[in-house]
Every structure is written in C-alpha cells, then in structure tokens.
Enzyme design. Sequence first.
Site, mmCIF file in Angstrom:
data_model
loop_
_atom_site.group_PDB
_atom_site.id
_atom_site.type_symbol
_atom_site.label_atom_id
_atom_site.label_comp_id
_atom_site.label_asym_id
_atom_site.label_seq_id
_atom_site.Cartn_x
_atom_site.Cartn_y
_atom_site.Cartn_z
ATOM 1 N N LYS A 24 0.367 4.093 67.599
ATOM 2 C CA LYS A 24 0.709 1.995 66.978
ATOM 3 C C LYS A 24 0.729 1.024 68.104
ATOM 4 C CE LYS A 24 3.543 5.067 63.960
ATOM 5 N NZ LYS A 24 5.002 4.772 63.121
ATOM 6 N N ILE A 77 6.652 -2.770 57.931
ATOM 7 C CA ILE A 77 7.084 -3.668 58.111
ATOM 8 C C ILE A 77 5.813 -4.476 58.242
ATOM 9 C CG2 ILE A 77 7.862 -5.108 60.108
ATOM 10 C CD1 ILE A 77 9.908 -2.781 60.999
HETATM 11 N N1 HSE Z 1 6.272 9.899 61.886
HETATM 12 C C1 HSE Z 1 6.027 8.632 62.053
HETATM 13 C C2 HSE Z 1 7.169 8.538 62.530
HETATM 14 C C3 HSE Z 1 5.863 7.885 60.458
HETATM 15 O O1 HSE Z 1 8.496 8.923 62.727
HETATM 16 O O2 HSE Z 1 7.731 6.465 62.250
HETATM 17 C C4 HSE Z 1 5.653 6.968 60.441
HETATM 18 O O3 HSE Z 1 4.007 6.718 61.109
#
Ligand code: HSE
Length: 431
Positions: free
Chosen positions: A212, A143
């Site tokens: 994130k 995205i």
């Molecule tokens: N392990 C991460 C997830 C991968 O499941 O979103 C993407 O960053």
Amino acid sequence: MDERGAQVEPLKIGLLGLGTVGSGVFQIIQKNGEELAQRTGRKLVIKKILVRDLTKKRAVEVPPELLTTNLNEILDDPEIDLIVEVMGGVDPASSYIRRSIQAGKHIVTANKELLAKNGRELLSLADEKGVHFHFEASVAGGIPVIKALKESLAANQVSKIMGIINGTTNYILTKMTAEGVSLESALMEAQAKGYAEADPSSDIDGYDAAYKLLILGSIAFGSRLDLAGVYTEGIRKVTPVDLDYGRQLGYTLKLLAIAKETPAGIEARVHPTFIPNSHPLASVSDVFNAIYIEGDAVGELMFYGRGAGDLPTASAVCSDIIDVARDSGAKKACSCLHVKKQLPMANTVTRYYIRISVQDSPGVLGQIAQKFGANDVSLQSVIQQGRGEPVPLVFVTHEVSEANLERAISGIKALDCVYSVDNIIRVEGEA
Ligand code: HSE
Ligand code: NAP
C-alpha cells in the site's frame, strides 16, 4: 436516459470473486442500485461472477445462474464493459486483468499486491488501450485517499506520507496494548472479522502495508517505487515487555508506513514505531486506518476511516465503478511521470528504542554508553529497573542515521557484559 433524453445502456459488470469484498460490492449494488442509477445516469448490472466453488455458501443471496467458474464466459461477453477484480493474489488475477484490458474492458481492482508487483506493466497497458483502471480500495479500504492524491491534491508537491494502513496489525496492537492478549489470539479475532488477508503473514510481516505504501508513494511523488527498496519489518518481534516500557516512556506502538521525499531521494519504510501518546496517529485504534499527508500548498492533512471489511472496502470499489459509469475520474491510469532515486535504509535518520539484557555489575552502563558515543549516537533517556542476572537496560536515542546505530549495536553485542540485544524499535514524532 442522458441529458437529451436518450436511453443510456446499463454498465454491465463482470465480478471476479465473491468473498468478503465481492459480497460487499454485490450487496451495495443490490441495495442502492436505484439511487446509483440516478446519480450516474446509468444502471449498474452485475452480469456474471467468477468464483472457484459454485456450491459454497455465500454471505449474500445470489441467483445461481450469475455464478461461473469459467473466465471466458465473462471475457467473451461483449456486453460486459467492466471487470471488477476482487479475487486477490497475483496469479491468476494478473493474467485475468491483462486479458480483460486486451479485450478492451475497463478495470476496477482492490488488489494491492498485484499493483505493487505488476502495476507498472498493467497500468501502462491500460493507458495504451485507453481503458479506465481504478484501484481506490487497494489502499486503506474505505478511505478515499487515492482519489484525493490523484485529483484533489494534484496541485501539491507532497513531501511526506505517514500512515497506519494495515487494519489487522492495528487491531492486534490495540488488543495487545489494551488487554494484554497474545498476538496469536488477537490475530484469530481479526481473521474471524474478515480483516486479515487469506495468508495473514502478509499483514503480520508488513508486506500488505508495504504494497500500500508503494502505491501511495508512487502516486504522491510521481515516480514508481521499487518494492525491493521499501524497507519492510512486521510486528512479530513486538512483546508485552516492550509495550510496557513504551507505556512508561509515554509512547504508543503502531505499525507505521512512512514515505518522504528529500533532496537526496525517496525514503520508504514500514516498521513498528513508537510515537508519543499525544501524536494524532496514537489514538487510531482497532481496524481503523489513518494517513497523514504533507503537501506544499495544502499543509498537513489527515484521513481517517475503516481500512478493511466488506462494506467499507466495497464502498471504495463502488466509487470506482461509478467513475467508470460516468466516464469520470482520472482516466490516465499511470501517474508516474518521473524516475526518482529511492534511498537505502542506512540513510534513514530517526530515533530508536533499544532493549538490552546485560550483567548486573558496576561499569556496564559506562561501557555501553561508550559504544553509543563512539558512533555519534546521542542518548535521550535510559531506564534501568530491578536487579538480577541478566538485568534489562532500555535506551531511547536522539536522531541518528540507521548506519551509525547499526555500528553502535554491533559494538555493544561484542561486549562481554552484554547477553543480548532484545529489541530495537524506531521512534517517530516530537521528542
Ligand atoms: N488485510 C488488510 C488489512 C485488508 O488488515 O488492512 C485491507 O487491505
Ligand atoms: P476472499 O474473501 O478470499 O475472496 C476471494 C474470492 O475470489 C472468493 O470468492 C474466491 O472464490 C474467488 N477466487 C479466488 N481465486 C480465484 C480463482 N483462481 N478463480 C476464481 N475465483 C477465485 O478475499 P477478499 O478479502 O474479498 O479480498 C479480495 C481482494 O480485496 C484482495 O486483493 C484483498 O487484498 C483486497 N482487499 C480486501 C479487504 C478486506 O477487508 N478483506 C480490504 C481491502 C482490499 P470462492 O469463494 O469460490 O473460493
């Protein structure tokens, strides 16, 4: 050729890592190379690939002479302009990126942990050296949300971000809710599909989503968030019993990452959250990610797509590579222009689902309700089903501060009629 017909040098790339994402990047550049060269005006060439094990079987067919275990073969090659880091982890990825920037090479990375822990230093170094540093794939896989925040939404004051930004836990919660499978077996499926991190506790315990959220919040609010101040709670305590009560209450359980800017400061938190089934995020299933953003000019926006996996993630990495090839995109790596206060979790105001095991006798409900009332916790609904010793009681509160809720829970735990407080899950969305 450039617009005057002059020959433009190919962009030579050093790829660090040839796992899930690295293989996807290699595949896209192999398959769409001609088209990409036409779009960017520059051929993209992967000149060397750093791996740990030269003999390992790969998901893509790669000429053996491209592989190396020696970073210096990449760093000392003056023809290599761009380093694409898809190794993962903080060490040695951090020092490899630092050395690459110092050697004047541009950087593209998918590594959220590295950015959350060492982003401040590495982005400043990139700005000092005047190199590109892009990280679109680090949040929500395919995205394009980082570019949207940095560029397309640059005219807005963003007040709120709320998202499902970990595909593995969303996949697990979807399977647990729909098929009643255990967390462990759903995790094994997610790992087999390449969604989970090398160490899946980063997904399960909420750290991946916290990294994130830190990246998104720092860009959205223009102030670098501190990882220690991002409240982080994973999905280990989620049980089929809570999912069942959620169903009765009309809720779906999601691991939500929430960041808000209030006049008092910035609130950032990751935790399992019940949301009404009618909420747009409730229907985001499997490995899909979705991010809801509120901006003062644009209003409400929602981004939806694949948050993990080889090709979706490689799609975002390649879009960054294209920015470097075109010398376009936000050149200034660091977008944190302010230093804003980050609020402690005690200040958070939300609703709560609380499941308690109590004695099955008259007056128990009254004693518990008194503890809630004495701490200004107002109740929205109560469920008591069945008989037995102990018997479960489930409450949903109206909005209350975390500090008040904690005081009420301490008082409830101390009651003789209470065996245990079994789970507390925050509830978001319209009551
Ligand atoms: N392990 C991460 C997830 C991968 O499941 O979103 C993407 O960053
Ligand atoms: P992966 O499958 O584990 O691949 C890692 C690759 O890096 C492997 O090829 C490995 O080499 C190489 N490597 C690791 N440490 C190394 C070292 N010290 N020296 C040399 N090579 C080394 O990881 P991935 O899933 O592709 O993830 C890569 C990055 O992308 C991570 O930061 C991850 O968080 C991020 N990301 C992943 C996804 C996803 O869906 N998987 C989505 C978004 C972002 P060998 O193959 O020889 O072992």
